[in-house]
Structures are given as C-alpha cells and as structure tokens.
Design a protein around this motif. Structure first.
Motif, mmCIF file in Angstrom:
data_model
loop_
_atom_site.group_PDB
_atom_site.id
_atom_site.type_symbol
_atom_site.label_atom_id
_atom_site.label_comp_id
_atom_site.label_asym_id
_atom_site.label_seq_id
_atom_site.Cartn_x
_atom_site.Cartn_y
_atom_site.Cartn_z
ATOM 1 N N TYR A 47 6.836 10.368 -1.767
ATOM 2 C CA TYR A 47 6.192 9.193 -1.716
ATOM 3 C C TYR A 47 5.484 9.256 -0.191
ATOM 4 N N PHE A 48 4.478 8.448 -0.206
ATOM 5 C CA PHE A 48 3.722 8.240 1.187
ATOM 6 C C PHE A 48 3.688 6.830 1.832
ATOM 7 N N ALA A 49 3.685 6.708 2.968
ATOM 8 C CA ALA A 49 3.789 5.194 3.285
ATOM 9 C C ALA A 49 2.612 5.021 4.325
ATOM 10 N N THR B 210 -2.374 11.586 -5.151
ATOM 11 C CA THR B 210 -2.057 10.984 -6.366
ATOM 12 C C THR B 210 -0.370 10.547 -6.423
ATOM 13 N N LYS B 211 0.245 11.018 -5.393
ATOM 14 C CA LYS B 211 1.652 10.588 -5.551
ATOM 15 C C LYS B 211 1.596 8.839 -5.028
ATOM 16 N N PRO B 212 2.854 8.161 -5.197
ATOM 17 C CA PRO B 212 2.768 6.812 -4.726
ATOM 18 C C PRO B 212 2.738 6.598 -3.503
ATOM 19 N N ILE B 213 2.032 5.505 -3.343
ATOM 20 C CA ILE B 213 1.639 5.167 -1.643
ATOM 21 C C ILE B 213 2.195 3.713 -1.474
ATOM 22 N N LEU B 214 3.194 3.737 -0.392
ATOM 23 C CA LEU B 214 3.602 2.204 -0.192
ATOM 24 C C LEU B 214 2.803 1.763 0.812
ATOM 25 N N VAL B 215 2.459 0.387 0.831
ATOM 26 C CA VAL B 215 1.974 -0.037 1.749
ATOM 27 C C VAL B 215 2.606 -1.129 2.503
ATOM 28 N N LEU B 216 2.976 -0.833 3.727
ATOM 29 C CA LEU B 216 4.167 -1.453 4.379
ATOM 30 C C LEU B 216 3.604 -2.730 4.912
ATOM 31 N N HIS B 217 2.418 -3.222 5.215
ATOM 32 C CA HIS B 217 2.183 -4.542 5.692
ATOM 33 C C HIS B 217 0.793 -4.749 5.105
#
Length: 368
Positions: free
Chosen positions: A60-62, A78-85
């Motif tokens: 994952y990425f963030a 292309t990996k999942p990307i978490l948006v923290l804010h």
C-alpha cells in the motif's frame, strides 16, 4: 562519485531498498507494508520513490492529500493509495482516480457515502480512523454505533481497514501511554468488526511502532520516516541509511577584516580577520533563517563550518577561516555521515522538518 557543481539533492535508491528490507525484517510474513510517501516522499521525490517501492512490492501507499495521490496515479502507481486527510471537495476526484479515503468524522463519512451513491459505486474501499489519544483526527469509541448504522444502510462502500495512530511510540518513557493506546484500539476495532460481520485490515504502527511494539503490528504497518533513513533513536538510526544528501558549492570566497559585517542587517560582526564562503542555498530552499548566526553549520572538505549572519533567500555565508578550500569546492549540508538529524538537533528541531522543507527548485539526482 563526481563532485557537484551546483546545489543538488542526491537520492540513493539503494538506501531505500536497504531501509525497506530492514523494516520488513521486523514483521511477520503475513503483515502487510504500507509506505508513506506524503510531502514529496519526505522531501525527496514522491514519484520516483513510489515507483521504486512498487517494484519492491510494497502492499500500500499513503499520502496526506488527494492531490498527492493524483500525482502518484499519473506517475504510474497502481497499488492502493490511502489518502490520510481528505477533504469533501475532493471526494469525486478520489473516486475518479481510485484513491481510498481515511474517514475520520461523521461529516466526512456521510458525505463520502453520498458521493459514492451519486457515482453509483459498490463496495468502494474506505478506511475508518479512530482517535485513541493523539487527539488529531478520528472517531471515538462511542461513535461505533453511528458508523455501523451508516454502513449497514448502503452497499456503496466497504471498510478496507480500521486504524489509529500512535502518539509517542518513539519515547519508551511513554510506554504506559502507548500500551493504553494499543489496548484502546484493540477493544474499539474488535467491537466494530463484530458489527460489520467481516474482518477489514487493522493497522496502528508507524516506524517507531514497528521497532518498539511488535505485538501491535496487526495486519499492516505504516512506515514513513524509517524508509528515509531515520529510526527516531540513535540505536535504530544506525540500522538505517539516510537516502538523501544535500550538497552545494562555494560560489565566492571573501577575506573579511576585523570590524566588518556580513549579510543582511549586519547581523554578523567580525572580531578578527576571517575568510568566508558564499554558498547558493537559502531560506527559499529550505534552510530557514533559524540556521543563521552560528546556529547551523555545513561541511567543507569534511571540516565543520558555521553559518554566519542571517540566512538569505538564496544564499548562506559560512566561516571557512581555518579550512583549505577554493571557489567551486563542494560543500555538504547533510548526507549519510553528517546527517539531517545532527543538523536538526543543532537548531532544536527534528529531521522531519528539515528534510521536508527542501525546496522543489533544488535539482534531484537519483543513484542506484
């Protein structure tokens, strides 16, 4: 390696690989690894770092903000990307670019569900954040029933993970507080998972959590500063490699007489004859004014040289009185020997602030 002829930030991708391998060696094989690449990958280069880490198969990425996630998608991540804010104004962009939001309050949860319904989504991945003591973002434990009520009334979203953030995992004097956070998250997530009827990923640990609290690694860990070479303790930093070296050159050398002043506001007054060097880097490049007046320093031919006078927008002046040097010689602001951590300590700040302040106008050079 050739000496630099301009101000440059050299980024060592081999050091990134080393740090990732070391940090993953602390995990169980089933534990996923999320790489935090917000703030231009902590002041380096988000696109190149993320592409390198994607090749190394992180899970994952963030990022902090939606715009950062868009940049990564445009770069080929292309990996999942978490948006923290995330902010509600960007929710449609999040969906359009297949980003995954952290939802931390009633407002953002309800608004995102409305957006996914409007966009005709099914089981869109979301991440539920709980506040367990950092008191920055997050639902409280007593919000569980509200969260469940919102989720059970729609199939437009599905919880991909439940997470929280440790406040003081690097400080072993705060072990009791951290253990309380771990316990709080364990209990809270267990209650929500029971209501959901399925098991989303659970994650809690940052870099220092990875190193100091192996019992809390859970399904995934989130690593930021450790990937860039800093372990939040002198012992752990020895196991990591700083990935970036900030270098510049001597533009001009001056001989200063006793009683003369150097720089704006005549902030430095010479008490004796000395030799100064002017270097093309300043507060517009991330070397703030607080580095001036002999608080900060650089290295010339491995000799420590204080920054004198006020830091200018594009230049600093350094004292090279006792150093054998010439115009055009390379200087080191920080590297893997004279680290950003050491320089940051001199002005009572942290490596995070120093490395993330490096201006985008400074040329990046990648080595591998």
């Amino acid at each position: 390696m050739d000496k630099t002829q301009e101000t440059i930030l050299e980024i060592d991708l081999n050091a990134v690989t080393h740090n990732l391998k070391y940090l993953k060696s602390k995990l169980q094989s089933k534990t996923k690894f999320l790489a935090v690449v917000k703030a231009f990958a902590y002041g380096s280069d988000a696109e190149q770092i993320a592409l390198h880490l994607q090749d190394l198969d992180v899970d994952y990425f963030a990022v902090a903000y939606t715009s950062e996630g868009v940049v990564l998608r445009d770069a080929g991540i292309t990996k999942p990307i978490l948006v923290l804010h995330p902010q509600p104004i960007n929710f449609k962009t999040i969906i359009d670019r297949c980003l995954e939001p952290s939802l931390y309050s009633a407002r953002v949860l309800k608004t995102f569900i409305e957006c996914t319904k409007k966009e005709k989504q099914t089981n869109y991945p979301i991440h539920i954040k709980f506040n367990t003591g950092l008191n920055r973002l997050g639902f409280w434990e007593n919000d569980i029933d509200f969260i469940h009520t919102q989720l059970k009334e729609t199939n437009s979203v599905k919880v991909a993970s439940v997470f929280s953030h440790l406040a003081a995992s690097e400080d072993l004097q705060e072990k009791e507080f951290t253990n309380t956070q771990i316990s709080c998250f364990t209990n809270t997530s267990k209650k929500l998972v029971a209501l959901l009827g399925y098991h989303p990923m659970l994650h809690l640990c940052n870099t220092s959590g990875i190193l100091n609290y192996p019992e809390a690694h859970l399904d995934m860990v989130r690593c930021g500063i450790g990937l860039y070479g800093f372990g939040n303790s002198k012992e752990e930093s020895k196991n990591l490699k700083p990935i970036a070296a900030l270098k510049s050159v001597i533009s001009q050398i001056h001989l200063i007489e006793k009683g003369e002043t150097v720089g704006y506001n005549r902030a430095f007054k010479s008490e004796k004859k000395l030799k100064t060097a002017t270097v093309p880097i300043g507060h517009a490049d991330g070397i703030g004014r607080h580095f001036g007046n002999e608080n900060g320093f650089v290295f010339v031919n491995n000799a420590k040289c204080n920054i004198i006078g006020n830091v200018c927008m594009d230049m600093i002046m350094i004292d090279v009185t006792n150093v054998d040097c010439n115009e055009g010689d390379e200087i080191i602001i920080f590297n893997n020997q004279h680290t950003a951590e050491h320089l940051a300590e001199a002005i009572d700040t942290i490596s995070y602030e120093l490395i993330t302040s490096i201006s985008r106008r400074i040329k990046r050079k990648f080595t591998k």
